[in-house]
Design a protein around this motif. Structure first.
Motif, PDB file in Angstrom:
ATOM      1  N   ARG A  48      -3.746 -19.611  28.244  1.00  0.00           N
ATOM      2  CA  ARG A  48      -4.172 -20.106  26.939  1.00  0.00           C
ATOM      3  C   ARG A  48      -5.253 -19.172  26.388  1.00  0.00           C
ATOM      4  O   ARG A  48      -5.914 -18.457  27.156  1.00  0.00           O
ATOM      5  CB  ARG A  48      -4.726 -21.530  27.024  1.00  0.00           C
ATOM      6  CG  ARG A  48      -5.899 -21.714  27.959  1.00  0.00           C
ATOM      7  CD  ARG A  48      -6.809 -22.856  27.505  1.00  0.00           C
ATOM      8  NE  ARG A  48      -7.522 -22.506  26.288  1.00  0.00           N
ATOM      9  CZ  ARG A  48      -8.348 -23.329  25.654  1.00  0.00           C
ATOM     10  NH1 ARG A  48      -8.558 -24.542  26.113  1.00  0.00           N
ATOM     11  NH2 ARG A  48      -8.979 -22.939  24.562  1.00  0.00           N
ATOM     12  N   PRO A  49      -5.446 -19.152  25.058  1.00  0.00           N
ATOM     13  CA  PRO A  49      -6.534 -18.344  24.499  1.00  0.00           C
ATOM     14  C   PRO A  49      -7.881 -18.880  24.976  1.00  0.00           C
ATOM     15  O   PRO A  49      -8.046 -20.092  25.168  1.00  0.00           O
ATOM     16  CB  PRO A  49      -6.383 -18.529  22.985  1.00  0.00           C
ATOM     17  CG  PRO A  49      -4.987 -19.030  22.790  1.00  0.00           C
ATOM     18  CD  PRO A  49      -4.658 -19.821  24.008  1.00  0.00           C
ATOM     19  N   GLU A  50      -8.841 -17.991  25.180  1.00  0.00           N
ATOM     20  CA  GLU A  50     -10.170 -18.469  25.555  1.00  0.00           C
ATOM     21  C   GLU A  50     -10.826 -19.205  24.401  1.00  0.00           C
ATOM     22  O   GLU A  50     -11.483 -20.218  24.597  1.00  0.00           O
ATOM     23  CB  GLU A  50     -11.078 -17.310  25.974  1.00  0.00           C
ATOM     24  CG  GLU A  50     -12.458 -17.810  26.415  1.00  0.00           C
ATOM     25  CD  GLU A  50     -13.470 -16.707  26.637  1.00  0.00           C
ATOM     26  OE1 GLU A  50     -14.445 -16.952  27.369  1.00  0.00           O
ATOM     27  OE2 GLU A  50     -13.298 -15.605  26.082  1.00  0.00           O
ATOM     28  N   SER A  51     -10.616 -18.733  23.197  1.00  0.00           N
ATOM     29  CA  SER A  51     -11.253 -19.342  22.024  1.00  0.00           C
ATOM     30  C   SER A  51     -10.505 -20.600  21.617  1.00  0.00           C
ATOM     31  O   SER A  51      -9.418 -20.907  22.121  1.00  0.00           O
ATOM     32  CB  SER A  51     -11.272 -18.356  20.856  1.00  0.00           C
ATOM     33  OG  SER A  51      -9.986 -18.234  20.282  1.00  0.00           O
ATOM     34  N   ASP A  52     -11.100 -21.330  20.659  1.00  0.00           N
ATOM     35  CA  ASP A  52     -10.509 -22.560  20.133  1.00  0.00           C
ATOM     36  C   ASP A  52      -9.600 -22.269  18.942  1.00  0.00           C
ATOM     37  O   ASP A  52      -9.252 -23.160  18.191  1.00  0.00           O
ATOM     38  CB  ASP A  52     -11.656 -23.506  19.713  1.00  0.00           C
ATOM     39  CG  ASP A  52     -11.177 -24.892  19.305  1.00  0.00           C
ATOM     40  OD1 ASP A  52     -10.273 -25.417  19.968  1.00  0.00           O
ATOM     41  OD2 ASP A  52     -11.693 -25.422  18.300  1.00  0.00           O
TER      42      ASP A  52
END
Length: 264
Positions: free
Chosen positions: A121-125
Motif C-alpha cells: 500500500r502507499p505510505e501516504s494517505d
C-alpha cells in the motif's frame, strides 16, 4: 478546533460516498440549519463548480481532489491533513499494535521480498492505489507498466516509480472497524467488513472500542482523523489512519460526527 462552532460552512462534493451516510449528512445539516453547498470537483486541478469563497470557516467532505481545493483556497480548517504522518511515526507510537508492524518502506520500484505474495500500500494517505495482497510476478508486471508510463508516472493514479510504499506479510483479518476521532475522543464508529465481505454495522464489540480509545490516548496525529481497526487471530490491530474529510461513512452516527466537528 475551538471557535468554529455553528458558523462553519460545509462544502460537499457531488456524487461522492454514494451511500446512506452522505444522505444522512445532508439531512442533519438541513435539520440543524448549518450552511452547506454541493459542488462538482475538477480532478487534479484544485477547482470546484460552482466556485465559492465563504467568509466563515469551511470544512470539506469529498475526495482527495477536494483536498486540493481546500489547500488552494487556504480554507480553515478545510481538511484535517495526514500528509505529515509517516509509517515510522505510527510504529514509534503504536509498535506491535500495528497490523503491519513488520512493514518495510521503500520506493515502489525497489520492493524486494522473499515472499511469493505480500501486502502493499502507499505510505501516504493519498490513495494512489488501494492496499492489497499481490504476487511477486504481478508486482514486476506492474513495475514494468509504471516504468513505461510517461516520466515514470501513471496518468490515471499518479503512482510514480519513487512513490514510497509499505510492504508486509499478508495477515488474517476477521473484522474491520472504523472509528472517527475528534478532539481526542471517539465520537462514532462502524464495522465495515467481515472477512472479505462488506458488512456495515453500527454495533462494534466493546473490547474493540476500548482498544481504539487506548490507541488515541497514546497518540493523536491531528485534531480529527479516522482510525481503522482489525480483529485478527492475535487480537485487535491498527490497520491505518485516514483523513476524516475523505473517509466513507459506513454505518457511523452522523449526528454525533457533525456535532463533534462543529463544537470541539
Amino acid at each position: 478546533i475551538p471557535g468554529i462552532c455553528e458558523m462553519m460552512h460545509w462544502v460537499l462534493q457531488e456524487n461522492i460516498h454514494q451511500e446512506w451516510g452522505m444522505s444522512r449528512l445532508i439531512e442533519v445539516l438541513l435539520r440543524e440549519r448549518y450552511t452547506f453547498s454541493v459542488h462538482k470537483v475538477i480532478p487534479f486541478v484544485g477547482e470546484i463548480t460552482p466556485d465559492i469563497s465563504p467568509a466563515n470557516p469551511v470544512i470539506c467532505i469529498g475526495s482527495y481532489s477536494m483536498g486540493r481545493v481546500a489547500k488552494k483556497k487556504n480554507w480553515y480548517p478545510g481538511i484535517f491533513s495526514l500528509d505529515h504522518v509517516t509509517f515510522q511515526m505510527m510504529k514509534d507510537h503504536w509498535g506491535e499494535h500495528l497490523l503491519n508492524a513488520d512493514g518495510v518502506v521503500t520506493d515502489f520500484i525497489d520492493v524486494s521480498t522473499s515472499l511469493n505474495q505480500f501486502f502493499i500500500r502507499p505510505e501516504s494517505d493519498a490513495k494512489l492505489f488501494g492496499g492489497k495482497v499481490i504476487g511477486y510476478e504481478e508486482y514486476m508486471t506492474w513495475c514494468s507498466e509504471i516504468m513505461r508510463s510517461e516520466n515514470g508516472i501513471c496518468k490515471e493514479t499518479g503512482l510514480r516509480c519513487d512513490t514510497p510504499v509499505i510492504t508486509a506479510a499478508p495477515k488474517k483479518i476477521f473484522r474491520e472497524n472504523r472509528f472517527w476521532i475528534v478532539g481526542g475522543e471517539v465520537v462514532t464508529y462502524s464495522q465495515y467488513k467481515i472477512g472479505d465481505r462488506v458488512a456495515h454495522d453500527a454495533n462494534v464489540d466493546q473490547d474493540i472500542i476500548e482498544f481504539a480509545i487506548a490507541r488515541v490516548e497514546e497518540w493523536e496525529p491531528c485534531p480529527a482523523f479516522v482510525l481503522d481497526i482489525a480483529l485478527t487471530p492475535t487480537g485487535c490491530k491498527v490497520i491505518e489512519l485516514n483523513c476524516i474529510n475523505f473517509a466513507g461513512f459506513y454505518a457511523a452516527n452522523i449526528d454525533n460526527l457533525v456535532y463533534a466537528l462543529v463544537t470541539r
